[in-house]
Design a protein around this motif. Structure first.
Motif, short mmCIF file in Angstrom:
data_model
loop_
_atom_site.label_atom_id
_atom_site.label_comp_id
_atom_site.label_asym_id
_atom_site.label_seq_id
_atom_site.Cartn_x
_atom_site.Cartn_y
_atom_site.Cartn_z
N GLU A 87 3.80 -0.39 16.07
CA GLU A 87 4.48 -0.15 14.80
C GLU A 87 3.56 -0.38 13.62
O GLU A 87 2.54 -1.06 13.70
N LEU A 88 3.97 0.19 12.49
CA LEU A 88 3.27 -0.02 11.23
C LEU A 88 3.68 -1.37 10.66
O LEU A 88 4.74 -1.86 11.01
N PRO A 89 2.87 -1.95 9.79
CA PRO A 89 1.55 -1.51 9.36
C PRO A 89 0.53 -1.62 10.50
O PRO A 89 0.67 -2.45 11.37
N SER A 374 -12.52 1.49 9.25
CA SER A 374 -11.19 0.93 9.42
C SER A 374 -10.24 1.49 8.35
O SER A 374 -10.56 1.51 7.17
N VAL A 375 -9.08 1.98 8.81
CA VAL A 375 -8.09 2.54 7.88
C VAL A 375 -6.78 1.78 8.08
O VAL A 375 -6.34 1.58 9.21
N LEU A 376 -6.20 1.34 6.99
CA LEU A 376 -4.92 0.63 7.07
C LEU A 376 -3.80 1.61 6.72
O LEU A 376 -3.84 2.25 5.67
N ILE A 377 -2.83 1.73 7.61
CA ILE A 377 -1.71 2.64 7.35
C ILE A 377 -0.43 1.81 7.19
O ILE A 377 -0.14 0.95 8.02
N PHE A 378 0.28 2.06 6.11
CA PHE A 378 1.59 1.39 5.97
C PHE A 378 2.65 2.39 5.54
O PHE A 378 2.34 3.45 5.00
N ILE A 514 -6.59 4.56 -2.17
CA ILE A 514 -5.26 4.46 -1.56
C ILE A 514 -4.56 5.79 -1.82
O ILE A 514 -4.58 6.27 -2.96
N MET A 515 -3.99 6.40 -0.80
CA MET A 515 -3.32 7.69 -1.00
C MET A 515 -2.40 8.00 0.17
O MET A 515 -2.55 7.44 1.25
N TYR A 565 7.23 8.06 4.76
CA TYR A 565 6.19 8.34 3.76
C TYR A 565 5.07 7.35 4.06
O TYR A 565 5.25 6.14 3.93
N LEU A 566 3.93 7.88 4.52
CA LEU A 566 2.87 7.01 5.01
C LEU A 566 1.68 6.99 4.06
O LEU A 566 1.21 8.03 3.62
N ILE A 567 1.21 5.80 3.78
CA ILE A 567 0.11 5.62 2.83
C ILE A 567 -1.08 5.04 3.59
O ILE A 567 -0.90 4.19 4.46
N GLY A 568 -2.28 5.48 3.22
CA GLY A 568 -3.48 4.93 3.82
C GLY A 568 -4.30 4.16 2.79
O GLY A 568 -4.40 4.58 1.64
N MET A 569 -4.83 3.03 3.21
CA MET A 569 -5.82 2.34 2.37
C MET A 569 -7.14 2.48 3.10
O MET A 569 -7.26 2.09 4.26
#
Ligand SMILES: *Cc1c(COP(=O)(O)O)cnc(C)c1O
Length: 668
Positions: A87-89, A374-378, A514-515, A565-569
């Motif tokens: 699961e996210l994050p 490394s990409v963080l998805i939340f 972040i987008m 709606y998924l955002i990446g940092m």
């Protein structure tokens, strides 16, 4: 957690002007939006190269080996991982990117060595403190074997990690940080084990411990000196150099240390000179000065009789977080190749003019190697976006409501074509604000009802929205009106703790790209920022890259019902994970290591499960078993007293037990 209700009063008028949001549905003449527009809006075409781009579906595409021949759709990848119960994050680590960064660094140095006919070589190390995760350090060692790439440790625990993972006899193990006797003895014994530990003297008194440990064990480590350079530095960590720096020896200290080593017959083990300018050097001019000073010192050390052989230029190689290529904090005014060229050329020049054999060049780049992979998805849990529909009230409107309705009508009637009408915008907005305040006062004194007050707030909001649609983007617009769009900004509630996953955004206001990772073929119609799960009002992401500047609101999409709606940092692989803390007891997120698979697809190399509630409770010395037992006893008592049914008690215990096993984040 209290979700702040929208209130026009809570507006922070200090927010800078933002581009105005336009709703395509309300404005049919709006031009077509394509992925190219998104790429330029979020700066992806600059900071994202060569690993991230946008594909035809409007999703982020990942090119883990830096080329277009093998790409992964990030959105589909996340869906695939979610279907495996991750699961996210979620942190996704692309080990191919890590490998490619290592390759880029070595290629840059190889190019420079060839170009300047350098008679020596380059040998890098990875500073473990940058990302301690087992699989990450292991990956650096494995992928770096080819170049005898080594590790740098800054504490005893890091030395233990480095010793266990680094088996290559030719790789360097640089030992920095404060050192006690056991640290030094461990390094000496590691040399007997066939490793290459270099104990770098950073404090004047360490030399005594090295001498006595070496005499006791009858052998010594390789020795290095860290020098405090006097040249200027720049960026956030500029205090890492200069006479007041925390680490390093002054020139008088260096001379004393040399004499002590000579007396102890250990001068022959002095092999390395080290300096470190601090992280994220923004301006290459700073590096050149430092290199000149350090090269001179290197030459002098040889003249004093030390064999030397290595010049370690430390870390500090920066990352262009915002893609602006400037010497601002979130960027650098040089490329990786510029960096390698300057290092090699400066050292070469100094050694040539002094007729001294060139050293093996060592660097300790952490951020530059570990950021990209490394990409963080939340995911977004919801927004505070208020509906534009205005409630209707039965009966006659009060004066305040009538005033606000008239103001709204006035705004709708202003003609933009006439420049003289600009002042009318200001006048109308002043009226709206005045009437809204009247409404608050009237409510406080009991003259209007709660529904009337709600209507007053909604009408004021509509005035702001309608004004924004009409105001031309023009220098002549008064600041107050420019700030209207921030009044209408939306808060996006993020399934994330910034204190856990992006601590530097809070602690040092660091900017990361972040987008959204999908819907990039749709025009974002909202301006918003992110509020995290913690109950801390600092738990926000409200500082975004903006081509050399920053902005407080980001262009985002309106949420679609029943759609994630998924955002990446991005670029957060260095320092964030280890600096993160347990604020509000949000624990580690799930993490996965992804490798490209042959010619298409991917394999999941490792899954690192995030913390459960039970894990974080135990970290604070709470015993989950005891906690369950206490609540069980309390439920039994409530059952006996007839306050709780047996089935409700069982439901409660089920929830408690399941929660303990589950992640600390919110589940869908
Ligand atoms: C932190 C540190 C590094 C790594 O710095 P980066 O800016 O991440 O490259 C290298 N050397 C020393 C001594 C450090 O303390």
């Amino acid at each position: 957690m209290q979700l702040p209700l929208f209130s026009i009063l809570s507006t922070d008028s200090s927010k800078p002007f933002q581009t105005k949001p336009i709703d395509p549905q309300e404005d049919p003449q709006e031009e077509q939006w394509s992925c190219l527009n998104s790429a330029s809006l979020y700066g992806l075409e600059t900071w994202g190269k060569p690993y991230f781009s946008i594909n035809k579906k409007g999703h982020i595409s990942v090119q883990p080996n830096g080329s277009n021949n093998h790409t992964l759709d990030l959105f589909d990848l996340v869906k695939g991982l979610e279907s495996r119960n991750l699961e996210l994050p979620l942190i996704i680590r692309f080990d191919d990117i890590l490998e490619d960064r290592l390759k880029q660094l070595h290629e840059a140095f190889e190019n420079a060595l060839t170009h300047y006919h350098y008679q020596g070589s380059y040998q890098g190390v990875f500073p473990v403190k940058c990302n301690h995760q087992h699989h990450v350090v292991e990956e650096f060692v494995t992928c770096g074997k080819h170049w005898h790439f080594g590790l740098e440790a800054g504490s005893k625990a890091e030395l233990l990690i480095a010793l266990s993972l680094l088996e290559d006899r030719k790789s360097l193990l640089i030992c920095n940080g404060y050192k006690d006797k056991r640290y030094i003895e461990t390094a000496i014994l590691a040399r007997k084990l066939g490793r290459q530990p270099v104990v770098v003297i950073e404090q004047a008194d360490e030399v005594h411990r090295i001498i006595s440990a070496s005499h006791e064990l009858g052998s010594s480590p390789l020795i290095g000196l860290r020098v405090k350079l006097t040249c200027r530095s720049s960026g956030r960590w500029k205090s890492s150099v200069g006479e007041k720096a925390k680490f390093g020896l002054s020139i008088p200290d260096i001379l004393k240390t040399i004499e002590l080593l000579r007396e102890a017959k250990l001068l022959n083990e002095l092999r390395l000179l080290h300096f470190h300018l601090g992280s994220q050097i923004n301006d290459i001019a700073v590096l050149k000065d430092a290199l000149q000073e350090a090269s001179q010192i290197y030459v002098e050390l040889i003249r004093l009789g030390a064999p030397m052989g290595y010049l370690d230029v430390g870390g500090g190689l920066g990352i262009d977080y915002d893609g602006s290529k400037t010497s601002t904090q979130a960027s650098t005014n040089y490329s990786l190749q510029n960096y390698a060229n300057d290092v090699v050329a400066t050292i070469q020049e100094c050694c040539a003019s002094n007729e001294i054999k060139v050293p093996t060049i060592v660097s300790e780049s952490g951020r530059a190697l570990a950021s990209h992979f490394s990409v963080l998805i939340f995911n977004i849990l919801g927004t505070n976006c208020s509906t534009s529909k205005i409630s209707e009230i039965v009966g006659k409107d009060s004066l305040i409501i009538r005033n606000l309705k008239e103001t709204l009508a006035t705004i709708d009637n202003i003609k933009i074509s006439n420049p003289l009408e600009i002042s009318k915008f200001q006048e109308a907005w002043n009226d709206a604000v005045k009437f809204k305040e009247d409404a608050f006062t009237a409510f406080r004194l009991g003259y209007i009802s709660l529904p009337e007050r709600a209507m007053a707030e909604e009408l004021t909001l509509s005035c702001a929205k309608n004004l924004i649609k009409k105001i031309p983007l023009d220098e002549l617009i008064p600041d107050e009106l420019k700030n209207l769009s921030s009044i209408l900004a939306t808060t996006y509630y993020a399934n994330l703790s910034i204190f856990r996953s992006a601590p530097d955004t809070w602690a040092i206001k660091q900017l990361f790209p972040i987008m959204p990772i999908h819907r990039l073929n749709e025009k974002p119609t909202q301006l918003g920022d992110f509020a995290d799960l913690t109950c801390d009002s600092d738990g926000k992401l409200s500082n975004f890259i903006n081509n050399g500047n920053s902005k407080s609101l980001l262009e985002l999409h309106q949420l679609n019902a029943n759609e994630p709606y998924l955002i990446g940092m991005f670029l957060g692989g260095a320092y964030q994970e280890v600096m993160g803390n347990l604020h509000n007891l949000f624990g580690r997120t799930n993490a996965v290591h992804i490798r490209l698979n042959g010619s298409k697809g991917y394999t999941i190399d490792h899954v690192v499960r995030g913390s459960t509630n039970s894990d974080v409770l135990q970290a604070m010395e709470h015993l989950p078993e005891l906690l369950l037992e206490r609540l069980r006893v309390a439920s039994e008592m409530a059952i006996n007293q007839g306050d709780l049914t047996i089935s409700d008690a069982r439901r409660l215990m089920d929830h408690l037990e399941t929660s303990l096993r589950q992640s600390t984040y919110l589940q869908e």
